[in-house]
Design a protein around this motif. Structure first.
Motif, PDB file in Angstrom:
ATOM      1  N   SER A  27       0.841  -1.197   0.000  1.00 33.85           N
ATOM      2  CA  SER A  27       0.000   0.000   0.000  1.00 33.85           C
ATOM      3  C   SER A  27       0.878   1.250   0.000  1.00 33.85           C
ATOM      4  N   TRP A  29      -0.057   4.310   0.992  1.00 33.39           N
ATOM      5  CA  TRP A  29      -0.272   5.191   2.149  1.00 33.39           C
ATOM      6  C   TRP A  29       0.846   4.949   3.137  1.00 33.39           C
ATOM      7  N   ASN A  30       1.383   6.028   3.712  1.00 36.98           N
ATOM      8  CA  ASN A  30       2.528   5.949   4.640  1.00 36.98           C
ATOM      9  C   ASN A  30       3.673   5.187   3.967  1.00 36.98           C
ATOM     10  N   PRO A  61      -3.194   1.915  -3.873  1.00 33.81           N
ATOM     11  CA  PRO A  61      -3.199   3.247  -3.247  1.00 33.81           C
ATOM     12  C   PRO A  61      -3.175   3.221  -1.717  1.00 33.81           C
ATOM     13  N   GLY A  62      -4.027   2.414  -1.106  1.00 33.41           N
ATOM     14  CA  GLY A  62      -4.094   2.384   0.357  1.00 33.41           C
ATOM     15  C   GLY A  62      -4.340   0.973   0.851  1.00 33.41           C
ATOM     16  N   SER A  63      -4.312   0.815   2.164  1.00 37.59           N
ATOM     17  CA  SER A  63      -4.460  -0.536   2.735  1.00 37.59           C
ATOM     18  C   SER A  63      -5.801  -1.163   2.374  1.00 37.59           C
ATOM     19  N   PHE A  64      -6.830  -0.326   2.255  1.00 31.95           N
ATOM     20  CA  PHE A  64      -8.145  -0.871   1.923  1.00 31.95           C
ATOM     21  C   PHE A  64      -8.107  -1.617   0.583  1.00 31.95           C
ATOM     22  N   GLU A  65      -7.265  -1.155  -0.338  1.00 30.71           N
ATOM     23  CA  GLU A  65      -7.175  -1.773  -1.670  1.00 30.71           C
ATOM     24  C   GLU A  65      -6.377  -3.081  -1.653  1.00 30.71           C
ATOM     25  N   CYS A  87       0.384   0.171   6.201  1.00 32.79           N
ATOM     26  CA  CYS A  87       0.631   0.869   7.470  1.00 32.79           C
ATOM     27  C   CYS A  87      -0.544   1.810   7.719  1.00 32.79           C
ATOM     28  N   ILE A  88      -1.308   1.498   8.737  1.00 35.88           N
ATOM     29  CA  ILE A  88      -2.480   2.318   9.067  1.00 35.88           C
ATOM     30  C   ILE A  88      -2.168   3.025  10.390  1.00 35.88           C
ATOM     31  N   ILE A  89      -2.214   4.350  10.334  1.00 39.09           N
ATOM     32  CA  ILE A  89      -1.846   5.127  11.529  1.00 39.09           C
ATOM     33  C   ILE A  89      -3.068   5.889  12.032  1.00 39.09           C
ATOM     34  N   HIS A  95     -11.839   6.608  11.222  1.00 39.93           N
ATOM     35  CA  HIS A  95     -11.365   5.954  10.005  1.00 39.93           C
ATOM     36  C   HIS A  95     -10.403   4.799  10.302  1.00 39.93           C
ATOM     37  N   ILE A  99     -10.856   1.095   8.749  1.00 43.47           N
ATOM     38  CA  ILE A  99      -9.929   0.505   7.766  1.00 43.47           C
ATOM     39  C   ILE A  99      -9.213  -0.706   8.380  1.00 43.47           C
TER      40      ILE A  99
HETATM   41  C1  DLZ Z   1      -8.181   7.215   3.922  1.00 40.45           C
HETATM   42  C2  DLZ Z   1      -7.040   6.583   4.626  1.00 40.45           C
HETATM   43  C3  DLZ Z   1      -6.645   7.036   5.900  1.00 40.45           C
HETATM   44  C4  DLZ Z   1      -7.351   8.139   6.613  1.00 40.45           C
HETATM   45  N1  DLZ Z   1      -5.602   6.506   6.532  1.00 40.45           N
HETATM   46  C5  DLZ Z   1      -4.930   5.483   5.953  1.00 40.45           C
HETATM   47  C6  DLZ Z   1      -3.805   4.908   6.598  1.00 40.45           C
HETATM   48  O1  DLZ Z   1      -3.369   5.311   7.690  1.00 40.45           O
HETATM   49  N2  DLZ Z   1      -3.199   3.872   5.974  1.00 40.45           N
HETATM   50  C7  DLZ Z   1      -3.601   3.376   4.768  1.00 40.45           C
HETATM   51  O2  DLZ Z   1      -3.011   2.414   4.272  1.00 40.45           O
HETATM   52  N3  DLZ Z   1      -4.648   3.936   4.124  1.00 40.45           N
HETATM   53  C8  DLZ Z   1      -5.305   4.980   4.672  1.00 40.45           C
HETATM   54  N4  DLZ Z   1      -6.360   5.556   4.016  1.00 40.45           N
HETATM   55  C9  DLZ Z   1      -6.655   5.128   2.634  1.00 40.45           C
HETATM   56  C10 DLZ Z   1      -7.553   3.880   2.535  1.00 40.45           C
HETATM   57  O3  DLZ Z   1      -6.824   2.705   2.801  1.00 40.45           O
HETATM   58  C11 DLZ Z   1      -8.120   3.756   1.102  1.00 40.45           C
HETATM   59  O4  DLZ Z   1      -7.065   3.864   0.175  1.00 40.45           O
HETATM   60  C12 DLZ Z   1      -9.148   4.848   0.783  1.00 40.45           C
HETATM   61  O5  DLZ Z   1     -10.178   4.856   1.741  1.00 40.45           O
HETATM   62  C13 DLZ Z   1      -9.774   4.624  -0.624  1.00 40.45           C
HETATM   63  O6  DLZ Z   1     -10.462   3.380  -0.689  1.00 40.45           O
END
Ligand code: DLZ
Length: 159
Positions: A27, A29-30, A61-65, A87-89, A95, A99
């Motif tokens: 991912s 993000w971070n 793009p992010g952990s959700f994906e 890495c989700i912070i 949120h 997530i």
């Molecule tokens: C939106 C979001 C937020 C607020 N924080 C994180 C994070 O700390 N780590 C991470 O991997 N992703 C974050 N995202 C993005 C979501 O994972 C996801 O990409 C979006 O909600 C779009 O689906």
């Protein structure tokens, strides 16, 4: 540091390693953290004999994906194991919980299908310092631990 909960001290050689192939999904993000985790993971796989050509890397793009990417990889490819890296912070809102829970539950579900072992290398931290500590800092690199877990799951023999 408590070494008991680490699996990097696994000294056995892995069998048939040149035939194993791995997918790493990272991912963005971070990215500072996920890049450190991914590098540790890739290095540890190679250190144990996995061939570079047998490691495929994907970015989302992010952990959700990570969930969608992992599901597609399970359905369309044949990997010995898949490792998801994120890495989700914690921030100011709810949120983080949404997530983190969604990713952990969904990846857990994909793992429980029993088709391809999935290794969870997603940090869920209160702040960036905790993430730095776990991605090559004072608590080691969780990417390296994930590599050993992936190798162990890829070579696990069922009776
Ligand atoms: C939106 C979001 C937020 C607020 N924080 C994180 C994070 O700390 N780590 C991470 O991997 N992703 C974050 N995202 C993005 C979501 O994972 C996801 O990409 C979006 O909600 C779009 O689906």
């Amino acid at each position: 540091m408590n070494q008991q909960n680490k699996n990097t001290n696994h000294f056995k050689e892995f069998e048939n390693i040149e035939n194993l192939n791995f997918a790493i999904v990272t991912s963005e993000w971070n990215f500072k953290i996920t890049d450190r985790l991914t590098n540790g993971l890739e290095k540890e796989l190679k250190k144990n004999g996995v061939l570079s050509k047998n490691i495929d890397k994907y970015s989302v793009p992010g952990s959700f994906e990570l969930i969608h990417a992992c599901s597609s990889l399970i359905n369309n490819f044949q990997y010995s194991a898949i490792i998801v890296v994120g890495c989700i912070i914690k921030g100011q809102t709810y949120h983080f919980e949404c997530i983190s829970n969604s990713v952990a539950n969904s990846i857990g579900h994909l793992n429980s299908l029993g088709r391809t072992p999935v290794v969870f290398c997603v940090l869920t931290d209160n702040n960036i310092q905790q993430s730095l500590n776990r991605s090559g800092g004072k608590y080691g690199n969780k990417g390296e631990e994930a590599a050993i877990t992936a190798l162990r799951m890829a070579t696990l023999k069922f009776k």
